[in-house]
Write an enzyme that holds these catalytic residues in place. Structure first.
Site: not given
Length: 289
Positions: A8, A10, A78, A122, A125, A142-145, A147-148
């Site tokens: 990916r 990211s 995961k 999640s 979580r 949502r989104g990559n690290v 973005t979050r």
């Protein structure tokens, strides 16, 4: 010999792919990194269970393997569905990075404000956060690290939860406010482990030294537990195995059809890792012999 490694696009995915590339180049093998967006990266306005599950993070990479565009792909283990295409076996796994989850606060904030939402999509979580912080508000994220983190620092959330492993690989450990011990927040199956996939027949000799037997046995137990429970993205399921010599201790958690949270542990011989996962799942369901 040249090996094309698919990933990916990211920042975290590229860092993880480069861990494998460094291993290959250390053996004098020429490599090429091939990055692409996956469906899971593109559709960010819905939770994964609404759009098809974690398989959306591997679909395009699987296609690239099958059509010969790449020779190996690297994933956060995961994110790989429990059922793997037999044409694309998992041929190696990395040593496990820190498996814990972490609470991240906005920059400059020292204390969690429970009147503001924690960003988290999640189910695993969310369930455990509500046990740790009764009355907490959870909002989907949502989104990559990166973005979050940007959404957090932009004021959309009071805090977010991310995996320690990803933050460490990105050099962002300084963002962690609290790392939850694994007994307080049981990790997702295979959290912190990277998986390498290839086409059938690939010469796995080049992966010797990258593959970690401890992580492999832990992942076999964890994935077996989830598989027995037929767990998907919408199901709050956690599984974490610790290796101790020739044994492993597997801890698992899930919510049954009646909404009752069930958790427990089992100690087993590591060479029977899949059996350990199945048996713990059956015990928690009350079906063990």
């Amino acid at each position: 010999m040249k090996i094309r490694v698919g990933s990916r696009e990211s920042a975290l995915a590229v860092v993880q792919a480069n861990m494998l590339i460094a291993h290959l180049e250390g053996q004098g093998i020429e490599t090429e990194l091939v990055t692409m967006k996956t469906t899971g990266d593109i559709i960010l306005d819905k939770t994964l269970d609404k759009i098809g599950g974690k398989g959306l993070f591997v679909k395009e990479l699987d296609k690239a393997l099958l059509d010969g565009t790449v020779d190996l792909t690297v994933h956060s283990f995961k994110d790989i569905p429990m059922q793997v295409d037999i044409r694309l076996p998992i041929v190696a796994v990395s040593a496990r990075e820190d498996p814990r989850d972490a609470l991240i606060l906005s920059q400059g904030v020292a204390e969690l404000d429970l009147s503001t939402p924690i960003g988290c999509s999640s189910a695993r979580r969310t369930l455990q956060l509500k046990n740790i912080f009764p009355g907490v508000i959870i909002a989907p994220l949502r989104g990559n690290v990166i973005t979050r983190l940007n959404k957090l620092d932009g004021g959309e959330f009071g805090a977010i939860v991310l995996a320690v492993a990803g933050l460490k690989r990105l050099g962002l450990l300084n963002r962690i406010s609290r790392a939850f011990e694994t007994h307080a927040m049981i990790p997702a199956a295979c959290q912190g482990i990277l998986a390498v996939q290839a086409r059938q027949g690939f010469d796995i000799g080049v992966l010797e030294g990258f593959h970690c037997a401890d992580a492999w046995d832990a992942s076999r137990a964890e994935r077996s537990f989830v598989t027995e429970l037929d767990g998907g993205c919408s199901s709050p399921i956690a599984a974490y195995a610790e290796i101790d010599g020739e044994n492993l201790k597997l801890t698992g958690l899930y919510v049954d059809d009646a909404g009752i949270e069930r958790a427990g542990s089992i100690v087993y011989a590591r060479d029977k890792a899949e059996e350990a996962g199945r048996n713990l799942a059956l015990q928690l369901k009350g079906e063990a012999l």
